[in-house]
Design a protein around this motif. Sequence first.
Motif, PDB file in Angstrom:
ATOM      1  N   UNK A   1      42.740  13.787  81.749  1.00  0.00           N
ATOM      2  CA  UNK A   1      43.028  12.930  82.900  1.00  0.00           C
ATOM      3  C   UNK A   1      44.224  13.494  83.648  1.00  0.00           C
ATOM      4  N   UNK A   2      44.447  12.961  84.831  1.00  0.00           N
ATOM      5  CA  UNK A   2      45.615  13.320  85.628  1.00  0.00           C
ATOM      6  C   UNK A   2      46.853  12.771  84.929  1.00  0.00           C
ATOM      7  N   UNK A   3      47.887  13.575  84.820  1.00  0.00           N
ATOM      8  CA  UNK A   3      49.105  13.156  84.112  1.00  0.00           C
ATOM      9  C   UNK A   3      49.802  11.981  84.795  1.00  0.00           C
ATOM     10  N   UNK A   4      49.554  11.772  86.072  1.00  0.00           N
ATOM     11  CA  UNK A   4      50.197  10.664  86.784  1.00  0.00           C
ATOM     12  C   UNK A   4      49.307   9.426  86.831  1.00  0.00           C
ATOM     13  N   UNK A   5      48.256   9.399  86.029  1.00  0.00           N
ATOM     14  CA  UNK A   5      47.308   8.285  86.073  1.00  0.00           C
ATOM     15  C   UNK A   5      47.892   6.977  85.546  1.00  0.00           C
ATOM     16  N   UNK A   6      48.892   7.052  84.665  1.00  0.00           N
ATOM     17  CA  UNK A   6      49.491   5.847  84.113  1.00  0.00           C
ATOM     18  C   UNK A   6      48.586   5.117  83.137  1.00  0.00           C
ATOM     19  N   UNK A   7      47.528   5.769  82.687  1.00  0.00           N
ATOM     20  CA  UNK A   7      46.589   5.142  81.749  1.00  0.00           C
ATOM     21  C   UNK A   7      47.266   4.919  80.396  1.00  0.00           C
ATOM     22  N   UNK A   8      46.801   3.894  79.662  1.00  0.00           N
ATOM     23  CA  UNK A   8      47.326   3.712  78.303  1.00  0.00           C
ATOM     24  C   UNK A   8      46.844   4.852  77.401  1.00  0.00           C
ATOM     25  N   UNK A   9      47.539   5.043  76.293  1.00  0.00           N
ATOM     26  CA  UNK A   9      47.202   6.097  75.336  1.00  0.00           C
ATOM     27  C   UNK A   9      47.160   7.469  76.013  1.00  0.00           C
ATOM     28  N   UNK A  10      48.131   7.722  76.874  1.00  0.00           N
ATOM     29  CA  UNK A  10      48.208   8.981  77.621  1.00  0.00           C
ATOM     30  C   UNK A  10      49.143   9.947  76.900  1.00  0.00           C
ATOM     31  N   UNK A  11      48.644  11.160  76.666  1.00  0.00           N
ATOM     32  CA  UNK A  11      49.419  12.191  75.986  1.00  0.00           C
ATOM     33  C   UNK A  11      49.357  13.489  76.775  1.00  0.00           C
ATOM     34  N   UNK A  12      50.461  14.256  76.701  1.00  0.00           N
ATOM     35  CA  UNK A  12      50.489  15.594  77.300  1.00  0.00           C
ATOM     36  C   UNK A  12      50.291  16.603  76.168  1.00  0.00           C
ATOM     37  N   UNK A  13      49.408  17.571  76.404  1.00  0.00           N
ATOM     38  CA  UNK A  13      49.159  18.617  75.414  1.00  0.00           C
ATOM     39  C   UNK A  13      50.304  19.625  75.499  1.00  0.00           C
ATOM     40  N   UNK A  14      51.092  19.692  74.442  1.00  0.00           N
ATOM     41  CA  UNK A  14      52.235  20.602  74.404  1.00  0.00           C
ATOM     42  C   UNK A  14      51.777  22.003  74.018  1.00  0.00           C
ATOM     43  N   UNK A  15      50.899  22.062  73.021  1.00  0.00           N
ATOM     44  CA  UNK A  15      50.328  23.360  72.650  1.00  0.00           C
ATOM     45  C   UNK A  15      48.999  23.138  71.945  1.00  0.00           C
TER      46      UNK A  15
END
Length: 127
Positions: A76-90
């Motif tokens: 998803x778009x990182x600015x979506x504000x959705x719950x359970x949102x994570x950024x893939x670090x590696x």
Amino acid sequence: MTTPSAPQTPEQQPAAPAKKGGALLKKVGGIVVAIIVAVAVKVGLPHLTGDAPVHAEAGECVTVTGPDNDPKVDTVDCSSGKPDLFKVVKVIDDTFDVNQCGEQLSALAQQLNSDKFVLCLEEVAAK
């Protein structure tokens, strides 16, 4: 002198030879169906239904939903504000070892066809 035979009824007349084009078409159609089934099995039905694991790249954001033993991951778009949102670090390829992400990051082991990998995730704060 011979007597001419009585005319034949339609049921008694010999059948016309079958057209060869119809048999060829059936054979080709069968081969096409077999190829489609083989591709569906090779690719996996989850890909066709949209339930396949996501092989996200570092920097992308994903949502993780569902039970722990069968999580559903979507990019998803990182600015979506959705719950359970994570950024893939590696992303760590060729392993299911979630300990390689360290204690600071969440980890999610995934498999896509024969590829196995771990997504190291950092929770994105809700806005």
